[in-house]
Design a protein around this motif. Sequence first.
Motif, short mmCIF file in Angstrom:
data_model
loop_
_atom_site.label_atom_id
_atom_site.label_comp_id
_atom_site.label_asym_id
_atom_site.label_seq_id
_atom_site.Cartn_x
_atom_site.Cartn_y
_atom_site.Cartn_z
N MET A 31 7.60 19.69 47.97
CA MET A 31 8.96 19.20 47.72
C MET A 31 9.51 19.74 46.39
O MET A 31 10.72 19.95 46.26
CB MET A 31 9.00 17.67 47.75
CG MET A 31 8.82 17.07 49.14
SD MET A 31 9.99 17.71 50.41
CE MET A 31 8.97 18.92 51.27
N VAL A 33 8.88 22.71 45.31
CA VAL A 33 9.32 24.06 45.69
C VAL A 33 10.68 23.98 46.40
O VAL A 33 11.60 24.75 46.11
CB VAL A 33 8.27 24.75 46.58
CG1 VAL A 33 8.83 26.02 47.21
CG2 VAL A 33 7.01 25.06 45.78
N ALA A 34 10.80 23.01 47.31
CA ALA A 34 12.09 22.82 48.01
C ALA A 34 13.21 22.61 46.99
O ALA A 34 14.29 23.18 47.10
CB ALA A 34 11.99 21.63 48.95
N ARG A 35 12.91 21.80 46.01
CA ARG A 35 13.90 21.44 44.99
C ARG A 35 14.42 22.65 44.23
O ARG A 35 15.59 22.71 43.88
CB ARG A 35 13.23 20.46 44.03
CG ARG A 35 14.14 19.85 43.00
CD ARG A 35 13.32 18.95 42.09
NE ARG A 35 14.12 18.29 41.09
CZ ARG A 35 13.63 17.76 39.98
NH1 ARG A 35 12.32 17.82 39.73
NH2 ARG A 35 14.43 17.18 39.11
N MET A 115 15.52 26.70 52.02
CA MET A 115 14.57 25.68 51.60
C MET A 115 13.38 25.65 52.55
O MET A 115 12.22 25.57 52.12
CB MET A 115 15.29 24.32 51.57
CG MET A 115 14.60 23.27 50.76
SD MET A 115 15.77 21.98 50.17
CE MET A 115 16.12 21.09 51.67
N GLN B 8 7.85 30.49 42.58
CA GLN B 8 8.89 29.72 43.28
C GLN B 8 9.54 28.68 42.37
O GLN B 8 10.75 28.47 42.41
CB GLN B 8 8.28 29.04 44.51
CG GLN B 8 7.94 30.04 45.62
CD GLN B 8 7.26 29.36 46.80
OE1 GLN B 8 6.23 28.71 46.64
NE2 GLN B 8 7.82 29.50 47.98
N LEU B 9 8.70 28.05 41.54
CA LEU B 9 9.24 27.00 40.65
C LEU B 9 10.02 27.61 39.48
O LEU B 9 10.69 26.91 38.73
CB LEU B 9 8.11 26.11 40.12
CG LEU B 9 7.37 25.29 41.19
CD1 LEU B 9 6.32 24.39 40.54
CD2 LEU B 9 8.36 24.44 42.01
N ARG B 173 17.64 20.49 38.82
CA ARG B 173 18.07 20.06 40.15
C ARG B 173 17.89 18.56 40.29
O ARG B 173 17.08 17.96 39.58
CB ARG B 173 17.21 20.76 41.22
CG ARG B 173 17.29 22.27 41.18
CD ARG B 173 18.60 22.76 41.72
NE ARG B 173 18.79 24.20 41.53
CZ ARG B 173 18.17 25.12 42.25
NH1 ARG B 173 17.35 24.78 43.21
NH2 ARG B 173 18.39 26.40 42.02
N MET B 176 14.02 15.09 44.11
CA MET B 176 13.89 15.22 45.55
C MET B 176 13.92 13.88 46.27
O MET B 176 14.19 13.83 47.47
CB MET B 176 12.61 16.00 45.91
CG MET B 176 12.77 17.50 45.84
SD MET B 176 14.23 18.19 46.71
CE MET B 176 13.65 18.24 48.42
N ARG B 179 16.93 13.66 48.07
CA ARG B 179 17.17 14.66 49.13
C ARG B 179 16.16 14.57 50.27
O ARG B 179 16.18 15.41 51.17
CB ARG B 179 17.15 16.08 48.54
CG ARG B 179 18.28 16.32 47.54
CD ARG B 179 18.20 17.72 46.98
NE ARG B 179 18.62 18.72 47.95
CZ ARG B 179 18.47 20.03 47.77
NH1 ARG B 179 17.89 20.50 46.68
NH2 ARG B 179 18.88 20.88 48.68
#
Lengths: 250, 250
Positions: A31, A33-35, A115, B8-9, B173, B176, B179
């Motif tokens: 999550m 990473v999704a963020r 995402m 990714q982060l 961001r 999560m 989201r």
Amino acid sequence: MNETIKHQLNHRSIREFIEEPFSETTYLELMEVARQTATSSGLQASSIIRISDPELKKKIATICHQEYIGRIPLLLIFIVDQHRNNAIAKAQGIISDGAAGMDSFFQSFTDACLMAQNVVNAAESMDLGTLYIGSIHNEPTELCALLNLPPLTFPVVGVGIGKPNQNPALKPRMPMRLRTFENTYKAPDNILESLSDYDELMQSYYDLRDTNRRLDSFTHQVAKRINAHNPTRQELLNVVRDQGFIFRLK
Amino acid sequence: MNETIKHQLNHRSIREFIEEPFSETTYLELMEVARQTATSSGLQASSIIRISDPELKKKIATICHQEYIGRIPLLLIFIVDQHRNNAIAKAQGIISDGAAGMDSFFQSFTDACLMAQNVVNAAESMDLGTLYIGSIHNEPTELCALLNLPPLTFPVVGVGIGKPNQNPALKPRMPMRLRTFENTYKAPDNILESLSDYDELMQSYYDLRDTNRRLDSFTHQVAKRINAHNPTRQELLNVVRDQGFIFRLK
């Protein structure tokens, strides 16, 4: 070649997973990473529904006509979410249907896909198996009801993740010279001829599987699919409108 | 945390690149990653237009209102491509508009996005900088003409890649937990309150940049964006229809 790319070149759809609860630590890492995924104008207009209820999972498996979906350890549905930003604007007294326009829809749809792929890459980097589930669109209205999706949301794609319990062969793909163009689109003069080597490769791939089934060439698969498309699914845009998006057709 | 996830982060949009020709070896490696990306039903219905012509690059930069796009070393436009599969079916005598339906469109759109993010992850794993370009939709009809996009294609998103020549801070961001939902969508009771910490964080982020500009809170940014949406872009669906897709609206 680095580890990231090694994993990317080894992508397969995994349909059978070791049946055990999904690690919460791993879930939270995915999550994060999704963020951090790229998002259009920074608006973060996509969300994720995690399906943990076994009964709900089975209902989704039924929609998808794929019983193994009911057994996926981590099942995520990525959605367009303009509902949140619309609420943010309204709470500040803004009266505008900007969040309901199709530009907003496509931005959110793109955000949701980016995402999903970012999460898939993260999962695969941890040697987890992944599965994209497009068949959630078999019954989009029913799915919206099952997940209580409010106006200005829309289900984009499902992703299943877990420890793989199968090791399928890498599926051959057409050469990228057929899918890349320089500055201008240019279709090949003879499309079937341009794909004849790939057609052969595809048939030999299926021959190598541990089944007696020999599948069609790629060009035959395409022809069959296009001929037998699902009429309900082709009406998908009605559901986008039902969810409150405004088309502004001329 | 593995190297893939570290990258990714650390995702940022890079807008200034070292001006040098893009390595062809790297380009081909990125295209192999694109090739192995997950694709709906194996149909591979998305393609990539590489923009190498400097004049064309500038024209696209004009469409996007972002002059730096004219200087991006590797500029790729990811497109919906049902044109190829439609031609494959036709060449075999299939008479069906299956490739023109909106289910086919959304499958291709998803394919194109997944491919874009997979390429972005590969590029970032090699310490290259990347930029998503959604502003190609400012003038979609003009873009289709510039790239000679045939019927049953549609531009989805642009991606710029190169060696970064800037090092912007990571953009914060929203958490999560705002989201992600479990089994059912549930909006927070007070949307502005739920975002107050994030609003503060966003303002301090902009404060830290090397400019005198202090940007708005997230919730103000959203309100402004929704209020001042671009009416031309909200009519995007007309261009989808112009490109030959059939809506089947009830």
